[in-house]
Write a protein that holds these residues in place. Structure first.
Motif, PDB file in Angstrom:
ATOM      1  N   ASP A  42      -1.474  11.939   0.881  1.00 15.25           N
ATOM      2  CA  ASP A  42      -1.112  12.010  -0.413  1.00 15.25           C
ATOM      3  C   ASP A  42       0.200  12.971  -0.470  1.00 15.25           C
ATOM      4  OD1 ASP A  42      -3.453  11.353  -2.106  1.00 15.25           O
ATOM      5  OD2 ASP A  42      -4.357  12.789  -0.750  1.00 15.25           O
ATOM      6  N   HIS A 100       3.027   6.039  -2.881  1.00 14.72           N
ATOM      7  CA  HIS A 100       1.987   7.025  -3.334  1.00 14.72           C
ATOM      8  C   HIS A 100       2.196   8.251  -2.820  1.00 14.72           C
ATOM      9  CE1 HIS A 100       0.144   3.220  -4.910  1.00 14.72           C
ATOM     10  NE2 HIS A 100       0.046   3.030  -3.703  1.00 14.72           N
ATOM     11  N   HIS A 114       0.899  -1.072   0.121  1.00 19.19           N
ATOM     12  CA  HIS A 114       0.041   0.034  -0.040  1.00 19.19           C
ATOM     13  C   HIS A 114       0.869   1.258   0.042  1.00 19.19           C
ATOM     14  CE1 HIS A 114      -3.121  -2.858   0.794  1.00 19.19           C
ATOM     15  NE2 HIS A 114      -2.757  -3.196   2.069  1.00 19.19           N
ATOM     16  N   ASP A 131       1.875   6.892   4.608  1.00 20.08           N
ATOM     17  CA  ASP A 131       1.927   6.735   3.175  1.00 20.08           C
ATOM     18  C   ASP A 131       0.869   5.510   2.956  1.00 20.08           C
ATOM     19  OD1 ASP A 131       2.125   6.163   0.522  1.00 20.08           O
ATOM     20  OD2 ASP A 131       4.273   5.813   0.644  1.00 20.08           O
TER      21      ASP A 131
END
Length: 322
Positions: A143, A48, A45, A138
């Motif tokens: 974001d 990003h 996960h 994260d």
């Protein structure tokens, strides 16, 4: 220590539940026996979040600037994590009082997660614990993650190894230009912010900074030229321009593959820090071991040099012959 249901905790953190995120970071800080399980569960996960490091001398307004950036990113609909890292503080756990006071306007916002983190006591210090706390934020859906260092000196340089983009904050009338040059932080800054720009000397500080950046310039065509932005963070002035400069730097990195390169180096550094920490712990176990004493005796007797002794020690710990 009681074991926790890691998959359940990660699921709750992914839903943005603050207590679950806090518990995961606490497991990182406490070097929990379940830390490997936690990191394995988080891995799919991650990758990003855009990580922005903020550093600078005490008194330049780091926390005020961080709070203003949080507001700007929230207006843009971004989920924001804030990690205030103090490499020297003996305290750990929840956010420090100072951060809570300055960040009070964001305290009830479910789209903002604020955490202070002390790293003293970890063998690897900042390099060991902070990257794993970043992974938690994260994976929790942030974001943007703002990493603010409380300390100065080495921590300013270390922040560059944690961040995608490094912001160096200065203020007029503090001799910050010279200080920046001495500390070597001119090299790590991607964006420079002269805060408290309503004070006398702000324009002079900007000119001095641009001059020093120009003196150190050995850039090819297309290389990044650090931005210099003036702000009055306490009034929110200039903050949108800082966000614009950050986005420009991010776009430049993505276009040239620099962002991936920085993240690869960060991951490699993290793996190295974990491996070195594990090795130190195993060597530490040998201090009461006859093998280490025997090697020391051979050095004193002139039968062995320290390098060969170290090779033998590493071989004994890892099974790998140097």
């Amino acid at each position: 220590m009681a074991t926790v249901d890691v998959p359940e905790l990660v699921t709750r953190a992914r839903k943005g539940q603050p207590r679950a995120v806090a518990r995961l970071i606490s497991l990182v800080e406490g070097a929990s026996p379940q830390l490997r399980e936690v990191m394995a569960a988080l891995a799919p996960h991650t990758g990003h979040a855009y990580v922005v490091g903020l550093t600078g001398s005490p008194g330049v307004g780091k926390s005020t600037s961080t709070s203003a950036l949080v507001s700007a990113y929230r207006r843009a609909g971004k989920r924001v994590g804030v990690l205030a890292v103090d490499p020297s503080s003996p305290f750990s756990g929840g956010a420090l009082l100072g951060d809570r006071v300055r960040m009070s306007e964001h305290a009830s916002d479910p789209g903002v997660y604020i955490r202070s983190m002390a790293t003293r006591g970890h063998l690897g210090g900042l390099a060991w614990a902070a990257p794993q706390a970043l992974r938690v934020l994260d994976a929790a859906g942030c974001d943007v993650i703002l990493v603010e260092t409380v300390g100065v000196g080495q921590s300013e340089v270390e922040i560059a190894s944690l961040a995608d983009t490094s912001v160096v904050l200065l203020a007029p009338g503090m001799g910050d230009g010279i200080q920046a040059a001495k500390a070597g932080i001119l090299e790590i800054g991607d964006v420079f912010v002269v805060n408290k720009a309503d004070r006398e000397g702000a324009d002079a500080t900007v000119r001095e900074l641009n001059h020093m950046l120009g003196l150190g310039e050995a850039r090819a065509a297309g290389d990044w030229r650090p931005s210099v932005v003036k702000t009055v963070a306490a009034r929110g002035e200039g903050v949108d321009e800082v966000v614009e400069a950050l986005e420009k730097h991010r776009a430049w990195m993505e276009e040239r593959g620099v962002l991936t390169g920085r993240r690869l180096r960060r991951a490699a550094h993290e793996v190295e820090s974990i491996a070195v920490t594990a090795l130190r712990e195993r060597i530490g176990d040998l201090h009461g071991d006859r093998r280490l004493t025997a090697l020391a005796e051979q050095i004193l007797a002139g039968r062995l040099d320290p390098y060969r002794a170290a090779d033998q020690l590493v071989e004994g710990v890892t099974g790998h012959r140097g």
